[in-house]
Write an enzyme that holds these catalytic residues in place. Structure first.
Site, PDB file in Angstrom:
ATOM      1  N   ASN A  22      -3.381  12.607 -21.530  1.00  0.00           N
ATOM      2  CA  ASN A  22      -3.725  13.803 -22.297  1.00  0.00           C
ATOM      3  C   ASN A  22      -4.016  14.971 -21.367  1.00  0.00           C
ATOM      4  OD1 ASN A  22      -3.583  12.237 -24.626  1.00  0.00           O
ATOM      5  ND2 ASN A  22      -5.721  11.628 -24.441  1.00  0.00           N
ATOM      6  N   ASP A  24      -5.797  17.593 -22.632  1.00  0.00           N
ATOM      7  CA  ASP A  24      -6.872  18.313 -23.311  1.00  0.00           C
ATOM      8  C   ASP A  24      -8.207  18.267 -22.575  1.00  0.00           C
ATOM      9  OD1 ASP A  24      -7.659  15.675 -23.823  1.00  0.00           O
ATOM     10  OD2 ASP A  24      -7.058  15.755 -25.919  1.00  0.00           O
ATOM     11  N   HIS A  41      -1.284  13.741 -16.357  1.00  0.00           N
ATOM     12  CA  HIS A  41      -0.469  14.913 -16.694  1.00  0.00           C
ATOM     13  C   HIS A  41      -1.207  16.216 -16.457  1.00  0.00           C
ATOM     14  CE1 HIS A  41       2.221  12.264 -19.463  1.00  0.00           C
ATOM     15  NE2 HIS A  41       2.481  12.108 -18.184  1.00  0.00           N
ATOM     16  N   CYS A  49       0.220  28.687  -8.570  1.00  0.00           N
ATOM     17  CA  CYS A  49       1.550  29.292  -8.464  1.00  0.00           C
ATOM     18  C   CYS A  49       2.583  28.199  -8.241  1.00  0.00           C
ATOM     19  CB  CYS A  49       1.558  30.278  -7.295  1.00  0.00           C
ATOM     20  SG  CYS A  49       3.185  31.010  -6.983  1.00  0.00           S
ATOM     21  N   CYS A  52       4.180  29.220  -4.307  1.00  0.00           N
ATOM     22  CA  CYS A  52       3.417  29.036  -3.065  1.00  0.00           C
ATOM     23  C   CYS A  52       2.246  28.073  -3.203  1.00  0.00           C
ATOM     24  CB  CYS A  52       2.929  30.380  -2.533  1.00  0.00           C
ATOM     25  SG  CYS A  52       1.575  31.128  -3.471  1.00  0.00           S
ATOM     26  N   CYS A  74       1.464  35.360  -9.633  1.00  0.00           N
ATOM     27  CA  CYS A  74       0.615  35.026  -8.496  1.00  0.00           C
ATOM     28  C   CYS A  74       0.182  36.299  -7.769  1.00  0.00           C
ATOM     29  CB  CYS A  74       1.380  34.105  -7.535  1.00  0.00           C
ATOM     30  SG  CYS A  74       0.483  33.661  -6.040  1.00  0.00           S
ATOM     31  N   CYS A  77       1.919  35.827  -3.953  1.00  0.00           N
ATOM     32  CA  CYS A  77       3.345  35.992  -3.657  1.00  0.00           C
ATOM     33  C   CYS A  77       4.157  36.590  -4.805  1.00  0.00           C
ATOM     34  CB  CYS A  77       3.956  34.644  -3.256  1.00  0.00           C
ATOM     35  SG  CYS A  77       4.236  33.514  -4.644  1.00  0.00           S
TER      36      CYS A  77
END
Length: 112
Positions: A22, A24, A41, A49, A52, A74, A77
């Protein structure tokens, strides 16, 4: 309810590790310690980013996506920034979930 049960197992010293798919963050909110929690996950508590790897303020990222309807950039960069979650097709290895070690797991499902 399942998250509270896992927290109880942790408090009693019976939880070796909680692997969650999950995004959440409910296990984190339930108070399961970081060293016992593997959020395979990812989660929305941090952002970075995709070019970079620089960390970005998750509140700024959320505000840019939800309120402005645009892609956060970002500050380092200029690349695209996303929450630190694994999207379909992305590698779990790259995100640090799989490290080549296996543990005996007992699966608990919160799906009714």
């Amino acid at each position: 309810m399942t998250h509270s049960f896992l927290k109880l197992l942790s408090d009693k010293g019976l939880l070796l590790r909680n692997y969650s798919q999950n995004i959440d963050g409910l296990e984190h909110l339930a108070g399961i310690p970081e060293e016992e929690l593997v959020e395979c996950h990812g989660h929305f508590r941090s952002s970075s980013c995709i070019e970079c790897g620089a960390q970005a303020d998750p509140d700024r990222v959320k505000n840019t996506i939800v309120k402005k309807g645009s892609v956060p950039k970002c500050e380092n960069c200029g690349g695209n920034v996303k929450p630190d979650i694994v999207f379909f097709g992305e590698s779990l290895v790259r995100h640090g979930c799989y490290n080549g070690q296996y543990e005996l797991c007992c699966a608990v499902s919160s799906v009714f």
